[in-house]
Write a protein that holds these residues in place. Sequence first.
Motif, PDB file in Angstrom:
ATOM      1  N   ALA A  46      11.942   2.785  -1.285  1.00 20.21           N
ATOM      2  CA  ALA A  46      12.130   3.139  -2.701  1.00 20.21           C
ATOM      3  C   ALA A  46      12.690   4.552  -2.834  1.00 20.21           C
ATOM      4  N   ILE A  47      12.266   5.460  -1.952  1.00 24.45           N
ATOM      5  CA  ILE A  47      12.772   6.836  -1.981  1.00 24.45           C
ATOM      6  C   ILE A  47      14.265   6.865  -1.699  1.00 24.45           C
ATOM      7  N   LYS A  48      14.717   6.057  -0.745  1.00 21.80           N
ATOM      8  CA  LYS A  48      16.140   6.013  -0.408  1.00 21.80           C
ATOM      9  C   LYS A  48      16.972   5.565  -1.610  1.00 21.80           C
ATOM     10  N   LYS A  49      16.370   4.740  -2.473  1.00 19.16           N
ATOM     11  CA  LYS A  49      17.062   4.291  -3.689  1.00 19.16           C
ATOM     12  C   LYS A  49      16.799   5.227  -4.863  1.00 19.16           C
ATOM     13  N   GLN A  50      16.059   6.317  -4.589  1.00 20.33           N
ATOM     14  CA  GLN A  50      15.680   7.298  -5.617  1.00 20.33           C
ATOM     15  C   GLN A  50      14.873   6.639  -6.741  1.00 20.33           C
ATOM     16  N   ASN A  51      14.103   5.625  -6.361  1.00 24.49           N
ATOM     17  CA  ASN A  51      13.197   4.972  -7.314  1.00 24.49           C
ATOM     18  C   ASN A  51      11.836   5.665  -7.181  1.00 24.49           C
ATOM     19  N   TRP A  52      11.746   6.843  -7.794  1.00 26.53           N
ATOM     20  CA  TRP A  52      10.586   7.709  -7.591  1.00 26.53           C
ATOM     21  C   TRP A  52       9.285   7.084  -8.105  1.00 26.53           C
ATOM     22  N   GLN A  53       9.333   6.425  -9.232  1.00 29.45           N
ATOM     23  CA  GLN A  53       8.121   5.852  -9.821  1.00 29.45           C
ATOM     24  C   GLN A  53       7.537   4.775  -8.920  1.00 29.45           C
ATOM     25  N   SER A  54       8.407   3.914  -8.384  1.00 27.59           N
ATOM     26  CA  SER A  54       7.954   2.853  -7.484  1.00 27.59           C
ATOM     27  C   SER A  54       7.355   3.452  -6.214  1.00 27.59           C
ATOM     28  N   ALA A  55       8.004   4.496  -5.680  1.00 31.50           N
ATOM     29  CA  ALA A  55       7.496   5.150  -4.469  1.00 31.50           C
ATOM     30  C   ALA A  55       6.113   5.748  -4.713  1.00 31.50           C
ATOM     31  N   GLN A  56       5.945   6.403  -5.858  1.00 27.36           N
ATOM     32  CA  GLN A  56       4.648   6.992  -6.203  1.00 27.36           C
ATOM     33  C   GLN A  56       3.564   5.918  -6.240  1.00 27.36           C
ATOM     34  N   SER A  57       3.880   4.781  -6.850  1.00 26.98           N
ATOM     35  CA  SER A  57       2.919   3.686  -6.996  1.00 26.98           C
ATOM     36  C   SER A  57       2.524   3.105  -5.637  1.00 26.98           C
ATOM     37  N   LEU A  58       3.506   2.932  -4.758  1.00 29.01           N
ATOM     38  CA  LEU A  58       3.238   2.359  -3.433  1.00 29.01           C
ATOM     39  C   LEU A  58       2.421   3.325  -2.566  1.00 29.01           C
ATOM     40  N   TYR A  59       2.723   4.607  -2.652  1.00 35.94           N
ATOM     41  CA  TYR A  59       1.926   5.587  -1.911  1.00 35.94           C
ATOM     42  C   TYR A  59       0.483   5.595  -2.415  1.00 35.94           C
ATOM     43  N   GLN A  60       0.324   5.453  -3.718  1.00 33.76           N
ATOM     44  CA  GLN A  60      -1.026   5.422  -4.284  1.00 33.76           C
ATOM     45  C   GLN A  60      -1.794   4.195  -3.807  1.00 33.76           C
ATOM     46  N   ARG A  61      -1.109   3.070  -3.668  1.00 30.32           N
ATOM     47  CA  ARG A  61      -1.753   1.859  -3.139  1.00 30.32           C
ATOM     48  C   ARG A  61      -2.234   2.078  -1.715  1.00 30.32           C
ATOM     49  N   ALA A  62      -1.436   2.759  -0.914  1.00 25.78           N
ATOM     50  CA  ALA A  62      -1.837   3.046   0.467  1.00 25.78           C
ATOM     51  C   ALA A  62      -3.063   3.955   0.492  1.00 25.78           C
ATOM     52  N   ILE A  63      -3.116   4.878  -0.473  1.00 25.48           N
ATOM     53  CA  ILE A  63      -4.260   5.793  -0.562  1.00 25.48           C
ATOM     54  C   ILE A  63      -5.518   5.061  -1.000  1.00 25.48           C
ATOM     55  N   ASP A  64      -5.365   4.130  -1.924  1.00 20.76           N
ATOM     56  CA  ASP A  64      -6.520   3.427  -2.511  1.00 20.76           C
ATOM     57  C   ASP A  64      -6.988   2.224  -1.703  1.00 20.76           C
ATOM     58  N   THR A  65      -6.351   1.922  -0.579  1.00 19.60           N
ATOM     59  CA  THR A  65      -6.734   0.764   0.238  1.00 19.60           C
ATOM     60  C   THR A  65      -8.184   0.885   0.699  1.00 19.60           C
ATOM     61  N   ASP A  66      -8.979  -0.148   0.443  1.00 17.95           N
ATOM     62  CA  ASP A  66     -10.385  -0.135   0.862  1.00 17.95           C
ATOM     63  C   ASP A  66     -10.484  -0.065   2.380  1.00 17.95           C
ATOM     64  N   GLY A  67     -11.264   0.914   2.859  1.00 19.79           N
ATOM     65  CA  GLY A  67     -11.429   1.052   4.303  1.00 19.79           C
ATOM     66  C   GLY A  67     -10.168   1.501   5.005  1.00 19.79           C
ATOM     67  N   GLY A  68      -9.250   2.062   4.241  1.00 18.35           N
ATOM     68  CA  GLY A  68      -7.968   2.474   4.807  1.00 18.35           C
ATOM     69  C   GLY A  68      -8.104   3.588   5.837  1.00 18.35           C
ATOM     70  N   VAL A  69      -7.103   3.664   6.694  1.00 18.58           N
ATOM     71  CA  VAL A  69      -7.092   4.677   7.747  1.00 18.58           C
ATOM     72  C   VAL A  69      -6.855   6.048   7.121  1.00 18.58           C
ATOM     73  N   ALA A  70      -7.727   6.988   7.440  1.00 21.40           N
ATOM     74  CA  ALA A  70      -7.647   8.327   6.843  1.00 21.40           C
ATOM     75  C   ALA A  70      -6.315   8.996   7.152  1.00 21.40           C
ATOM     76  N   LEU A  71      -5.814   8.805   8.367  1.00 23.98           N
ATOM     77  CA  LEU A  71      -4.557   9.425   8.763  1.00 23.98           C
ATOM     78  C   LEU A  71      -3.391   8.882   7.936  1.00 23.98           C
ATOM     79  N   LEU A  72      -3.433   7.591   7.643  1.00 26.30           N
ATOM     80  CA  LEU A  72      -2.382   6.976   6.825  1.00 26.30           C
ATOM     81  C   LEU A  72      -2.505   7.420   5.366  1.00 26.30           C
ATOM     82  N   LYS A  73      -3.732   7.584   4.884  1.00 31.73           N
ATOM     83  CA  LYS A  73      -3.937   8.089   3.522  1.00 31.73           C
ATOM     84  C   LYS A  73      -3.385   9.507   3.394  1.00 31.73           C
ATOM     85  N   LYS A  74      -3.620  10.311   4.434  1.00 36.76           N
ATOM     86  CA  LYS A  74      -3.125  11.688   4.417  1.00 36.76           C
ATOM     87  C   LYS A  74      -1.596  11.707   4.376  1.00 36.76           C
TER      88      LYS A  74
END
Length: 215
Positions: A84-112
Amino acid sequence: MSRKRIMLSVVGLIVLIIAGYAAMMWFSDDRTYSRELNKARDAVAVQDWETARKHYQASRKVRVSVENRTASEQLTDLERADAAIKKQNWQSAQSLYQRAIDTDGGVALLKKAAKTNQRFVTAKQDTGKYQASASSLQKSVDKKDSELKDLQKQMSESTASAQAAQSSASQAIADAKATADSANQQASSAASASQKEADDAKKSSSSSSSKDDKK
């Protein structure tokens, strides 16, 4: 040694061999699991999501854990966010990064990593806003500059017209004065000529009267 003892010894030896083999296999698997996890984490550190996915999958073949189970889901979101960043679709990129952060039991390194990239996207958005604002301001300045140049041109033209009109008026005044002076001169000459004629007529009349008196 009795046959029973021999059998027990053989069975004990077999159990010992099996236990030793199991221990060796467990130790080998544990080393493989740790090695694959470390390689996956190293790949995450440089944001090489494809390599990280490969090593997480390899570690999962050895042993399933919370880390290698949820990593796949987070990596998918991170990869899609980068696209999404390569397409300069900033809003979509923000949303997807937030999903990675909010993943239950997600890997701390990936959240960072997701949070770091989220800050990058925010900075890019702000930069875009500032650039748009600067561009709009520059257009406004250019427009004002153009208007000022037009006004200066109009003023120059008006000044030139005024100067031409003043020059024309001055010339007209000079011409009128010259005409008046010429007329005055002609009138003065005519008056002088008339006065001379009158004086001559008077003298002629006086001379005729004198001659009549003598007779």
